[in-house]
Enzyme design. Structure first.
Site, PDB file in Angstrom:
ATOM      1  N   SER A 184       0.846  -1.375   0.305  1.00 29.04           N
ATOM      2  CA  SER A 184       0.064  -0.086  -0.022  1.00 29.04           C
ATOM      3  C   SER A 184       0.822   1.328   0.106  1.00 29.04           C
ATOM      4  O   SER A 184       0.373   2.191  -0.326  1.00 29.04           O
ATOM      5  CB  SER A 184      -0.969  -0.162   1.314  1.00 29.04           C
TER       6      SER A 184
ATOM      7  N   ASP B 183      -3.747   6.804  11.340  1.00 21.55           N
ATOM      8  CA  ASP B 183      -2.871   6.412  10.318  1.00 21.55           C
ATOM      9  C   ASP B 183      -1.548   7.044  10.255  1.00 21.55           C
ATOM     10  O   ASP B 183      -1.538   8.238   9.852  1.00 21.55           O
ATOM     11  CB  ASP B 183      -3.348   6.380   8.857  1.00 21.55           C
TER      12      ASP B 183
ATOM     13  N   HIS C  12       1.175   5.560   6.344  1.00 23.31           N
ATOM     14  CA  HIS C  12       0.759   5.952   4.946  1.00 23.31           C
ATOM     15  C   HIS C  12       0.847   7.822   4.891  1.00 23.31           C
ATOM     16  O   HIS C  12       1.103   8.054   5.799  1.00 23.31           O
ATOM     17  CB  HIS C  12      -0.573   5.584   4.194  1.00 23.31           C
TER      18      HIS C  12
END
Length: 429
Positions: free
Chosen positions: A158, A405, A408
């Site tokens: 990802s 998060d 990312h």
């Protein structure tokens, strides 16, 4: 061969029998030995307490680290056009990013921090400045002219997709591409820039080697099953269709997993309910990287391989699953922080396996280059979505507990610099 002890027990060792020690001499000797043990403990204690993840129990037996006389990392040239663009600091950049979430409609929602309501936008106004040179901003038009008629693929997890979308948004400011394939869940997506006859793909291969989380090999769903000696079929068969590939992986290796070699279980990482040997993810990652590089060599690939380094996270006050967050709003300075712990371990493994591949350069015809984004990324704790991976997370309750998060990256943001670094390497091939 006889071992000589300075303080041998009476009747053992060579030379004349030692005289009896006085009480004062005996106490002095004991004190000296106590000092040695205390000194050893002081030296080792930081390493003991800093370990956040278990060491692979069989790492030394199966894949011994290089000796001082075999430091393959010395083979790595970190300069690009005569300058190390990877080490530096972030400086203010009032002009801001080349795109926004309104000028690029291709950003996935969980990285669209502006749309999701992040109140501070300062994370978009920094530029990477290497210590001893300049890194040009990413020039999308110049890039498309260089790669006209070629085909690229970002292959990985990802984070690779995160970078891919940043890359795509920058290029879309020159020409909006056509989507030629989408698997329906945005894991494998192909784009084509018609004016330049240039194709750009994202290929989902989070471990780079064969894996499944489904029930298989006699193990239940939910735990990863990795065949460390088999390259993932998502990219292996199509390798020769690409002129350039960007390889990256790492974070997924922290997941509970069972490992296979030659279709036989060799151990696992974090599987307390299974009767398997805990070998740890460091061992698995090293073997997997070796498999990937061996495959590239044996397949006689003739393109260009960009190998991007590990991506650090910035969770503070806990982990991702127990309240960890990332609330900082400005970058770190390089003098204030350095690689350590698990991040350093994974990075070291990458450099060693990359260096070993460089040593085999006479065996292959592809070009291999490192894209060492780890240092610049380490300095950007402000660049993650945090709670703004979801839309307006505090709209109904400003004190809501929201999962953060901190791995990312917001788009636009810090990850856009990876494209500038990649292009600088490209122009100096």
């Amino acid at each position: 061969m006889t071992t000589h002890h300075k303080y041998s027990p009476v009747g053992q060792g060579d030379g004349p029998r030692p005289r009896s020690l006085t009480a004062a001499e005996l106490w002095k000797l004991v004190s000296q030995r106590k000092f040695v043990w205390v000194a050893c403990l002081v030296v080792l204690l930081p390493f003991i307490v800093s370990r956040k993840y278990p060491e692979p129990l069989v790492e030394e037996e199966l894949t011994p680290p290089p000796t001082a006389s075999d430091d393959v990392t010395t083979l790595i040239d970190f300069t690009v056009g005569g300058c190390n663009i990877w080490k530096g600091d972030w400086i203010p950049h009032p002009d801001g990013p080349a795109y926004t979430n309104t000028s690029c409609r291709l950003i996935q929602d969980h990285q669209n921090c502006m749309k999701n309501g992040r109140p501070d936008l300062g994370f978009m106004y920094w530029r990477w400045k290497p210590h001893n040179c300049e890194l040009p901003l990413f020039d999308a038009k110049a890039y498309l002219e260089i790669v006209a008629g070629k085909k690229w693929a970002f292959i990985g997890d990802s984070i690779a997709r995160n970078h891919f979308q940043s890359f795509l948004c920058s290029l879309a400011q020159v020409e909006v591409p056509d989507c030629t394939f989408n698997d329906g869940i945005d894991l494998n997506v192909h784009w084509h820039f018609k004016s330049y006859n240039f194709s750009l793909d994202i290929v989902w291969a989070p471990f780079l080697v064969k894996s499944t989380e489904d029930e298989a090999e006699g193990y239940a769903q939910g735990i990863e099953k990795l065949h460390l000696d088999m390259v993932d079929e998502s990219w292996a068969p199509s390798l020769h269709t690409y002129d350039y590939i960007v390889l990256s992986s790492g974070q997924w290796y922290l997941k509970p997993s069972v490992y296979f070699l030659e279709d036989k279980v060799v151990g696992c990482h974090y599987c307390p309910k299974l009767n398997l040997t805990e070998v740890g993810f460091y061992y698995a990652y090293r073997v997997a990287l070796r498999t990937v590089f061996d495959f590239l060599i044996s397949s006689e690939y003739k393109g260009v391989v960009f190998f991007r380094t590990f991506t650090p996270d910035h969770f503070e006050n806990g982990r991702w699953d127990n309240g960890g967050n990332c609330t900082r709003t400005v970058p770190f300075e390089s003098r204030a922080i350095s690689l350590e712990g698990m991040t350093l371990e994974m990075y070291t493994i990458q450099l060693e396996e990359y260096g070993k591949t460089l040593r085999r350069s006479t065996e292959y015809s592809f070009k291999l280059r490192i894209v060492d984004t780890i240092h610049a990324s380490l300095l950007r704790p402000d660049g993650h979505p945090g709670p703004y991976r979801n839309f307006q997370p505090f709209a109904h309750d400003k004190h809501a507990k929201v999962q953060n998060d901190c791995l990312h990256w917001c788009l636009p943001g810090a990850v856009d610099t990876w494209s500038a670094m990649l292009m600088d390497v490209l122009t100096h091939l």
